[in-house]
Design an enzyme around this catalytic site. Structure first.
Site, PDB file in Angstrom:
ATOM      1  N   HIS A 145       0.944  -1.176  -0.096  1.00 16.20           N
ATOM      2  CA  HIS A 145      -0.053  -0.073  -0.038  1.00 16.20           C
ATOM      3  C   HIS A 145       0.756   1.364   0.131  1.00 16.20           C
ATOM      4  O   HIS A 145       0.300   2.301   0.589  1.00 16.20           O
ATOM      5  CB  HIS A 145      -0.980  -0.041   1.232  1.00 16.20           C
ATOM      6  CG  HIS A 145      -1.630  -1.054   1.497  1.00 16.20           C
ATOM      7  ND1 HIS A 145      -2.850  -1.704   0.981  1.00 16.20           N
ATOM      8  CD2 HIS A 145      -1.231  -2.321   2.139  1.00 16.20           C
ATOM      9  CE1 HIS A 145      -3.378  -2.734   1.387  1.00 16.20           C
ATOM     10  NE2 HIS A 145      -2.277  -3.105   2.308  1.00 16.20           N
ATOM     11  N   SER A 266      14.555  21.514 -15.840  1.00 21.38           N
ATOM     12  CA  SER A 266      13.446  22.055 -16.165  1.00 21.38           C
ATOM     13  C   SER A 266      13.964  23.451 -16.879  1.00 21.38           C
ATOM     14  O   SER A 266      14.779  23.982 -16.527  1.00 21.38           O
ATOM     15  CB  SER A 266      12.640  22.395 -15.033  1.00 21.38           C
ATOM     16  OG  SER A 266      11.991  23.632 -15.050  1.00 21.38           O
ATOM     17  N   LYS A 272      15.726  21.333 -10.754  1.00 20.53           N
ATOM     18  CA  LYS A 272      15.123  19.987 -11.324  1.00 20.53           C
ATOM     19  C   LYS A 272      16.008  19.217 -11.852  1.00 20.53           C
ATOM     20  O   LYS A 272      16.606  19.433 -12.868  1.00 20.53           O
ATOM     21  CB  LYS A 272      13.832  20.402 -12.115  1.00 20.53           C
ATOM     22  CG  LYS A 272      12.729  21.079 -11.324  1.00 20.53           C
ATOM     23  CD  LYS A 272      12.096  20.290 -10.290  1.00 20.53           C
ATOM     24  CE  LYS A 272      11.005  19.321 -10.882  1.00 20.53           C
ATOM     25  NZ  LYS A 272       9.890  20.121 -11.552  1.00 20.53           N
ATOM     26  N   GLU A 279       9.739   8.054 -16.933  1.00 25.04           N
ATOM     27  CA  GLU A 279       8.566   8.645 -17.188  1.00 25.04           C
ATOM     28  C   GLU A 279       8.072   8.257 -18.561  1.00 25.04           C
ATOM     29  O   GLU A 279       6.900   7.837 -18.787  1.00 25.04           O
ATOM     30  CB  GLU A 279       8.479  10.142 -17.000  1.00 25.04           C
ATOM     31  CG  GLU A 279       8.439  10.699 -15.563  1.00 25.04           C
ATOM     32  CD  GLU A 279       8.631  12.236 -15.714  1.00 25.04           C
ATOM     33  OE1 GLU A 279       7.654  12.747 -14.952  1.00 25.04           O
ATOM     34  OE2 GLU A 279       9.667  12.753 -15.845  1.00 25.04           O
TER      35      GLU A 279
END
Ligand code: ARG
Length: 454
Positions: A145, A266, A272, A279
């Site tokens: 979980h 970024s 970043k 992804e």
């Protein structure tokens, strides 16, 4: 004004030109067989094969002009052959139809692609295996979980992915078998009256068996559904691994450091380091699932036998082959260069109560029924959370407030002991992880040696 019919709508040459190698390979063997059988003269058969070979070389060199005037790859090549050897070109199609021809081309293509994907999977499994071996003695919480559950070896965690990709290899081996059936001789749909030597053709082209029903053979695309299913499941596995990497490389987790080759900055936020490759690897699953659904949908309403809808089977196929192959290569190099933050992982165990199960098991060994032990340790956990302590920091007196069964040996419950106590076959004890890695290495070597066909 009347609109002219757009031929490009029904033409497939834009995309099926990719099958030229397979198409020419099949045609050459067919022509040779026609010669062997006396259906063509040996000379005719030789001229056709030479012409086809020249066309293949021209296409290889980018010197061939594909034209929509000739609809598909078969017609483009046949027309080019006509230009080279004249009307004799028309004899190539004796005893054959484009319906069994395209079924053959696709089967050869799928077998070759599956071979490539299977190699890619072997590469990824090797990368995972090496990383697991390097990190057997790094510990982190195992999650359920997405809540910290029990401590595990990082090697054990990584080997879970190894198992998934091992199953993918098995699945793709089955796809290979499903494609390994030679359809030529089925003609348009009912077979042919020429005395073709189907067995010889199958043998020359490396097929294991012959299709047994011509009507099925020209319309069967089960091997494509098998391919897309195996690919979709593989994409699920890739996506799960990517998701894990994305989570682990977040500042909140900080478990992994991706090599800078696999992150991008970024344009606005200079701090970043986005895990773009992971992804995109995760996102690519969408198109692979989509291609499976496309294939199922194309097939589901088709009566026997060949229907032109089948022309739509190619783009999803090419797309999935390219997506899975490139993604496997990316994943393999990403895994090779990934590094882990041992301290962060360790403190995630320390700052959680992941030893709670071990404490309950301790009470069970002292004679308490497991259900009761579970309740005791649950109270204990509530207490440490309320008082902002860690379970392993409690004194014996505190333990005794919850059960008199606790004795000084409760302090033996450490992360290392917890991990090593799970020594059931398949468990995370270091001894087991080591031996599972050793076995995996041997099996991987054997698989690589034997190739996909065994
Ligand atoms: N190019 C077609 C396909 O990809 C094969 C040709 C069969 N066409 C036909 N009109 N019988 O499925």
């Amino acid at each position: 004004m009347e609109r002219k019919l757009d031929k490009s709508y029904t033409s497939s040459i834009k995309f099926d030109k990719r099958l030229y190698v397979q198409d020419i390979k099949g045609s050459k063997v067919h022509a040779e067989m026609l010669g062997n059988q006396g259906i063509l003269t040996i000379e005719e058969s030789g001229l056709i094969c030479d012409g086809l070979e020249q066309i293949r070389l021209e296409i290889n060199k980018g010197m061939f002009e594909f034209s929509e005037k000739f609809e598909d790859i078969h017609m483009n090549i046949e027309n080019a052959l006509f230009e080279k050897i004249g009307p004799l070109a028309g004899k190539l199609h004796t005893g054959r139809s484009r319906n069994d021809q395209i079924a053959l081309d696709l089967r050869i293509f799928v077998k070759e692609s599956v071979h490539e994907i299977w190699e890619g999977l072997l590469g990824l499994r090797t990368s995972i295996l090496n990383k697991a071996e390097e990190n057997i003695e790094i510990y982190l919480p195992g999650y359920t979980h997405l809540q910290r559950g029990q401590p595990v070896s990082l090697g054990h965690h990584l080997m879970a992915y190894y198992e998934m990709f091992k199953r993918d290899c098995i699945r793709f081996t089955r796809v290979y078998e499903s494609a390994d059936v030679m359809p030529l001789g089925s003609g348009a749909l009912s077979g042919t009256s020429y005395e073709l030597d189907r067995k010889w053709v199958a043998n020359e082209l490396g097929f294991k068996s012959l299709s047994v029903n011509s009507m099925d053979a020209v319309s069967d695309r089960d091997f494509l559904m098998d391919f897309h299913s195996a690919s979709a499941i593989c994409a699920v596995h890739i996506s799960r691994l990517c998701e894990e990497i994305v989570i682990w490389s977040s500042e909140e987790f900080g478990f992994t450091q991706l090599d800078s080759d696999f992150t991008t900055g970024s344009s606005m936020m200079p701090q970043k380091r986005n895990p773009d490759f992971a992804e995109i690897g995760r996102g690519k699953s969408g198109r692979v699932f989509g291609n499976l659904v496309a294939m199922l949908t194309i097939l589901k309403g088709l009566p026997l036998t060949y229907n032109r809808d089948l022309q739509e089977d190619k783009e999803p196929l090419f797309d999935t082959v390219d997506t899975i192959s490139s993604t496997l290569a990316v994943m393999s190099s990403m895994l090779k260069s990934i590094s882990f933050n041992e301290d962060k992982m360790r403190s995630a165990i320390d700052n959680s109560n992941s030893l709670a199960t071990d404490i309950a098991d301790y009470l069970v060994r002292k004679g308490m029924p497991f259900r009761e032990a579970h309740r005791v340790v649950s109270n204990l956990t509530d207490y440490v959370i309320e008082t902002k302590q860690n379970i392993h920091e409690l004194s014996l007196e505190k333990y005794k407030l919850f059960s008199q069964l606790f004795e000084s040996d409760v302090t033996n419950i450490t992360i290392e002991n917890s991990i090593n106590s799970r020594n059931v076959f398949g468990g995370t004890a270091l001894k087991n992880v080591k031996s599972s890695i050793k076995t995996a290495k041997q099996n991987l070597k054997k698989e690589a040696r034997n190739g996909i066909k065994d």
